[in-house]
Design a protein around this motif. Structure first.
Motif, mmCIF file in Angstrom:
data_model
loop_
_atom_site.group_PDB
_atom_site.id
_atom_site.type_symbol
_atom_site.label_atom_id
_atom_site.label_comp_id
_atom_site.label_asym_id
_atom_site.label_seq_id
_atom_site.Cartn_x
_atom_site.Cartn_y
_atom_site.Cartn_z
ATOM 1 N N ALA A 44 0.837 -1.205 0.000
ATOM 2 C CA ALA A 44 0.000 0.000 0.000
ATOM 3 C C ALA A 44 0.870 1.253 0.000
ATOM 4 N N GLU A 45 0.428 2.256 -0.744
ATOM 5 C CA GLU A 45 1.128 3.537 -0.796
ATOM 6 C C GLU A 45 0.428 4.600 0.050
ATOM 7 N N TRP A 46 -0.817 4.359 0.402
ATOM 8 C CA TRP A 46 -1.604 5.207 1.292
ATOM 9 C C TRP A 46 -2.403 4.299 2.207
ATOM 10 N N MET A 47 -2.860 4.842 3.329
ATOM 11 C CA MET A 47 -3.858 4.157 4.128
ATOM 12 C C MET A 47 -4.810 5.204 4.693
ATOM 13 N N HIS A 48 -5.976 4.732 5.134
ATOM 14 C CA HIS A 48 -7.006 5.618 5.672
ATOM 15 C C HIS A 48 -7.367 5.161 7.075
ATOM 16 N N ILE A 49 -7.517 6.135 7.973
ATOM 17 C CA ILE A 49 -7.982 5.857 9.335
ATOM 18 C C ILE A 49 -9.228 6.684 9.602
ATOM 19 N N THR A 50 -10.262 6.028 10.140
ATOM 20 C CA THR A 50 -11.424 6.748 10.659
ATOM 21 C C THR A 50 -11.452 6.584 12.171
ATOM 22 N N ASP A 51 -11.423 7.697 12.876
ATOM 23 C CA ASP A 51 -11.482 7.697 14.338
ATOM 24 C C ASP A 51 -12.951 7.736 14.754
ATOM 25 N N MET A 52 -13.501 6.580 15.080
ATOM 26 C CA MET A 52 -14.911 6.501 15.438
ATOM 27 C C MET A 52 -15.224 7.260 16.725
ATOM 28 N N THR A 71 4.918 5.205 12.455
ATOM 29 C CA THR A 71 5.590 3.934 12.162
ATOM 30 C C THR A 71 5.334 3.365 10.778
ATOM 31 N N VAL A 72 4.231 3.732 10.121
ATOM 32 C CA VAL A 72 3.914 3.027 8.872
ATOM 33 C C VAL A 72 4.794 3.451 7.703
ATOM 34 N N GLY A 73 5.241 4.705 7.684
ATOM 35 C CA GLY A 73 6.116 5.131 6.605
ATOM 36 C C GLY A 73 5.417 5.445 5.295
ATOM 37 N N ILE A 74 4.084 5.464 5.301
ATOM 38 C CA ILE A 74 3.313 5.888 4.135
ATOM 39 C C ILE A 74 2.325 6.962 4.596
ATOM 40 N N PRO A 75 1.824 7.788 3.676
ATOM 41 C CA PRO A 75 0.880 8.825 4.094
ATOM 42 C C PRO A 75 -0.417 8.230 4.646
ATOM 43 N N VAL A 76 -0.940 8.900 5.666
ATOM 44 C CA VAL A 76 -2.184 8.477 6.298
ATOM 45 C C VAL A 76 -3.243 9.547 6.058
ATOM 46 N N GLN A 77 -4.383 9.122 5.543
ATOM 47 C CA GLN A 77 -5.551 9.977 5.351
ATOM 48 C C GLN A 77 -6.456 9.762 6.560
ATOM 49 N N GLY A 97 -1.239 12.892 6.405
ATOM 50 C CA GLY A 97 -1.072 13.305 5.015
ATOM 51 C C GLY A 97 -2.256 14.079 4.484
ATOM 52 N N ARG A 98 -3.455 13.696 4.909
ATOM 53 C CA ARG A 98 -4.683 14.375 4.512
ATOM 54 C C ARG A 98 -5.675 14.325 5.670
ATOM 55 N N ILE A 99 -6.553 15.312 5.690
ATOM 56 C CA ILE A 99 -7.615 15.368 6.681
ATOM 57 C C ILE A 99 -8.958 15.309 5.957
ATOM 58 N N VAL A 100 -9.834 14.441 6.429
ATOM 59 C CA VAL A 100 -11.145 14.245 5.818
ATOM 60 C C VAL A 100 -12.201 14.939 6.671
ATOM 61 N N VAL A 101 -13.011 15.778 6.026
ATOM 62 C CA VAL A 101 -14.073 16.480 6.754
ATOM 63 C C VAL A 101 -15.412 16.251 6.062
ATOM 64 N N SER A 102 -16.459 16.282 6.848
ATOM 65 C CA SER A 102 -17.807 16.105 6.322
ATOM 66 C C SER A 102 -18.758 17.126 6.930
ATOM 67 N N THR A 103 -19.027 16.980 8.232
ATOM 68 C CA THR A 103 -19.965 17.881 8.906
ATOM 69 C C THR A 103 -19.495 19.328 8.839
ATOM 70 N N MET A 104 -18.188 19.554 8.947
ATOM 71 C CA MET A 104 -17.653 20.908 8.817
ATOM 72 C C MET A 104 -18.102 21.557 7.521
ATOM 73 N N ALA A 105 -18.077 20.803 6.440
ATOM 74 C CA ALA A 105 -18.438 21.352 5.135
ATOM 75 C C ALA A 105 -19.890 21.791 5.096
ATOM 76 N N ALA A 106 -20.752 21.078 5.826
ATOM 77 C CA ALA A 106 -22.170 21.433 5.854
ATOM 78 C C ALA A 106 -22.442 22.626 6.754
ATOM 79 N N HIS A 107 -21.725 22.711 7.883
ATOM 80 C CA HIS A 107 -22.000 23.755 8.871
ATOM 81 C C HIS A 107 -21.188 25.028 8.635
ATOM 82 N N ASP A 108 -19.971 24.869 8.103
ATOM 83 C CA ASP A 108 -19.097 26.027 7.915
ATOM 84 C C ASP A 108 -18.300 25.849 6.618
ATOM 85 N N PRO A 109 -18.966 25.933 5.472
ATOM 86 C CA PRO A 109 -18.284 25.689 4.199
ATOM 87 C C PRO A 109 -17.125 26.640 3.940
ATOM 88 N N ASP A 110 -17.226 27.875 4.413
ATOM 89 C CA ASP A 110 -16.131 28.830 4.192
ATOM 90 C C ASP A 110 -14.864 28.399 4.914
#
Length: 247
Positions: A44-52, A71-77, A97-110
């Protein structure tokens, strides 16, 4: 196409959700750090984590997520309850490496547009769709937003991509329809990452040929060993098409 092997973390454990409900998490008896390392070993060159827990405003997984990033040595989304600027910038500083947002976009798109401006190609918009509407608050609240119009509102923001989840297909335990994701991918200039569509390696092969699909998240299918990550990564790679010879 990038395959994002996915960890969903709850109270320090790897889980997947039943019908998207946080209170009905399925626990997988695996070590999160070792599992993340196995993703790298598979190629894998990337991985994704969701913090429930992050979706509920808690931070009990922070040390674990930091350890994985180190420790993984690859970018984490990373996704899970990002509602404020300081949360986003803190995790970028910690090496996400990246941050994923959802509710923020609905409540504060700017705010999302501004964060994307200052952190180009590090902000990802998650669009979770149920019964034709965008869901917020970790799939718990139905908004009035039409998915296509919601995505269009961020056309000019320098996003790294858009994660589209067809919750109807994801929670139905049936073959996921690509219709919704295909349509939305055709209507945006941003690369689209599909979620909830991969149950077998055949799904990877099908997804490869959908225009503007740049990647796919795979979580439950890896935990259940329905999909072999190395095989999925190989299938997702671009292949050279035969060229006709002319004389």
């Amino acid at each position: 196409m990038i395959i994002y092997p996915t960890l969903e973390l709850k109270q320090g454990k790897c889980v997947t959700l039943t019908r998207g409900r946080l209170e009905e998490a399925v626990l997988w008896h695996v070590d999160p750090v070792q599992t993340a390392r196995s993703f790298v070993e598979a190629g894998a060159e990337w991985m994704h984590i969701t913090d429930m827990d992050g979706l509920q405003g808690e931070n009990g997984n922070n040390e674990l997520i930091e350890e994985i990033i180190r420790t993984v040595g690859i970018p984490v989304q990373l996704g899970g309850g990002f509602r404020a600027r300081d949360q986003v910038e803190r995790w970028i500083d910690k090496g996400a490496g990246r941050i994923v947002v959802s509710t923020m976009a609905a409540h504060d798109p700017d705010l999302l547009r501004e964060l994307a401006k200052y952190h180009p190609d590090q902000m990802v918009l998650a669009v979770d769709i149920f019964e034709g509407s965008v869901m917020t608050e970790g799939w718990r609240s139905k908004s009035a937003f039409d998915p296509a119009e919601f995505i269009k509102a961020f056309d000019t923001a320098p996003l790294a991509g858009i994660i589209v989840t067809d919750i109807d297909a994801n929670i139905g335990d049936s073959d996921a329809s690509l219709g919704l994701i295909t349509r939305l991918a055709a209507e945006t200039r941003h690369p689209v990452i599909a979620r909830g569509t991969i149950r077998t390696v055949d799904d990877v092969a099908r997804l490869r040929y959908v225009p503007n699909i740049s990647g796919a998240l795979i979580g439950r299918a890896l935990m259940a060993r329905d999909v072999d990550l190395a095989e999925a990564l190989a299938i997702a790679q671009p292949s050279s098409e035969p060229t006709a010879e002319f004389t």
